[in-house]
Enzyme design. Structure first.
Site, PDB file in Angstrom:
ATOM      1  N   HIS A 335      44.767  33.108  27.713  1.00  9.84           N
ATOM      2  CA  HIS A 335      45.524  31.782  28.019  1.00  9.84           C
ATOM      3  C   HIS A 335      45.226  30.866  26.934  1.00  9.84           C
ATOM      4  O   HIS A 335      44.373  30.587  26.323  1.00  9.84           O
ATOM      5  CB  HIS A 335      45.469  31.351  29.417  1.00  9.84           C
ATOM      6  N   ASP A 394      49.746  36.241  35.293  1.00  7.32           N
ATOM      7  CA  ASP A 394      50.514  37.381  35.448  1.00  7.32           C
ATOM      8  C   ASP A 394      49.815  38.464  35.536  1.00  7.32           C
ATOM      9  O   ASP A 394      50.448  39.682  35.851  1.00  7.32           O
ATOM     10  CB  ASP A 394      51.197  37.279  33.914  1.00  7.32           C
TER      11      ASP A 394
END
Length: 457
Positions: A335, A394
């Site tokens: 991320h 996700d």
């Protein structure tokens, strides 16, 4: 002539078009060294991948580092909505059924609602969620799209024509439009999916209207399923998933798109359509589908899911561009801001575990855990990174949606159904603060030629 044939070039013109493609590729190519020479922040990120500061917001804060002895060090991630820790928000919900609606209220108005305020807010949303039969027939059912995100865009843009005051960007009017879109988007997404399946695969076509006594999460489940049935756990998990996807700072691609388009002074329907276009991209809202496809590939090539060595060897092949889509990426890992952990992933993983037990899919859940555990280490070793690599939201969301019986075509649309709350809050914040039109600069690095010289060549 079929509808799709009108989009094709005939053989006579195909060769000429290929020549244009070559010219386009040559004309568009920029020397990548120039980005460094002019200190251009590609993707509005600095050399360390951190986003360039472009605005201020009070809506949410994304935290991946903490200060220690005057320097920033990685830490467990935190996500705050108007100062409220999202992990604590989810934990405090308990058995309440309207977590997403409560969160939407918080994002729009800066405070959690009282019971009376929440009931009043839900009543307003329910009153604005209706879609006329004519709209469903003439807009959603006609020319159905294989990608439901395009159907969302078309429908949202067409709602402009049904609004008596569409171009008024005063706060009261935009708030009304925003609540209307928050209420209507779940129905549009589900109806667009059913239309696509019916006209493309001749599936049974059924339209189930939302039940005014149910939450948004519950209505999504009952509208998707032919029998309209769902369990309390299923509704709870989807409600939490909607909360986690509702907002994630002003810098994510779709929310920044929302800010940019809002700053031009355009209408709400055009703005939200632009944000949906951004979210459709596989680098943004479509990432959870790539994760699911990657796991399909892993299961196909690793017969023994519980063999750690077998799974690790295959993940190394993926990283070495030798397997799956040969991108070298393990989807769902890493991320831009979070380091030690993504709080949304931590929460969703917990609910994925509960749901997998209820569905008898513990073995599959353990495979996800194994891939998560191995991938972080492999990525750090291969790319010699010192910043920890964690799984992001996700990673488990596609698995959760699959267990909930949500079809893959609706993964990203469900994301939009959730993120419309954050987009609405940011649009209103931009309008309240009357910001300038957002206009970053681009450096021209081409050449100047006299028109006469070009004419003579």
């Amino acid at each position: 002539m079929g509808n799709k044939s009108m989009m094709k070039l005939d053989e006579k013109r195909k060769g000429k078009f290929d020549d244009l493609v070559k010219c386009c590729m040559q004309a568009g190519a920029i020397n990548l060294d120039l980005y460094e020479e002019y200190d251009v922040k590609r993707g509005l990120r600095d050399a360390n991948g951190k986003g360039v500061l472009t605005g201020l917001t009070e809506i949410s804060d994304v935290v991946g580092y903490r200060n220690k002895d005057g320097r920033k060090v990685p830490c467990d991630g935190r996500l705050y909505f108007h100062g409220y820790d999202v992990m604590e928000l989810v934990e405090s919900v308990g058995n309440r059924r309207y977590a997403f609606e409560e969160t939407t209220y918080l994002l729009l108005f800066g405070e959690l609602p009282t019971e009376e305020q929440l009931q009043s807010f839900i009543e307003i949303l329910v009153g604005l969620q209706e879609l006329s039969g004519e709209f469903v027939r003439d807009v959603i059912m006609k020319a159905p799209s294989a990608n439901i995100m395009n159907a969302l865009q078309k429908s949202v843009l067409t709602l402009y024509s049904y609004d008596e005051n569409p171009d008024d960007i005063s706060v009261p009017n935009v708030l009304r439009q925003s609540l209307q879109l928050i209420g209507k988007l779940p129905m549009i997404a589900v109806y667009a999916y059913h239309s696509y399946r019916h006209f493309t695969f001749d599936d049974n076509f059924f339209i189930r209207t939302p039940d005014k006594k149910l939450s948004i999460a519950e209505n999504i489940l009952q509208m998707i399923r032919q029998d309209g049935e769902f369990t309390e756990l299923e509704a709870k998990v989807l409600d939490v998933a909607l909360v986690l996807h509702a907002e994630h700072g002003g810098g994510n691609n779709s929310t920044f798109t929302n800010h940019v388009v809002t700053s031009s002074g355009t209408d709400t329907y055009s703005t939200v359509s632009a944000a949906i276009a951004s979210l459709k991209g596989p680098r943004h809202g479509g990432a959870n589908l790539k994760v699911l496809q990657m796991f399909d590939d892993i299961k196909e090539n690793c017969p023994d899911w519980e063999d750690e060595n077998q799974v690790e060897a295959y993940l190394e092949k993926i990283l070495n561009r030798e397997a799956f889509d040969r991108s070298g990426l393990i989807y769902g890992m890493g991320h831009a801001v979070y380091t030690d952990s993504d709080p949304r992933e931590v929460i969703l993983k917990k609910y994925a575990g509960k749901l997998s037990e209820a569905k008898g899919l513990e073995k599959e859940f353990h495979l996800y855990e194994l891939v998560e555990q191995i991938s972080g280490r492999l990525i750090m070793e291969k790319h010699r990174r010192f910043k920890p690599v964690c799984a992001n939201v996700d990673f488990y969301s596609g698995f959760v949606y699959t267990m909930l019986g949500i079809p893959r075509e609706l993964f990203t649309p469900i994301f939009a159904v959730s993120r419309i709350s954050g987009w609405s809050a940011h649009r209103l914040e931009e309008l309240v603060n009357r910001g300038k039109i957002i206009r970053p600069a681009y450096k021209y690095v081409g050449t100047h030629e006299e028109f006469k010289e070009r004419e003579e060549r």
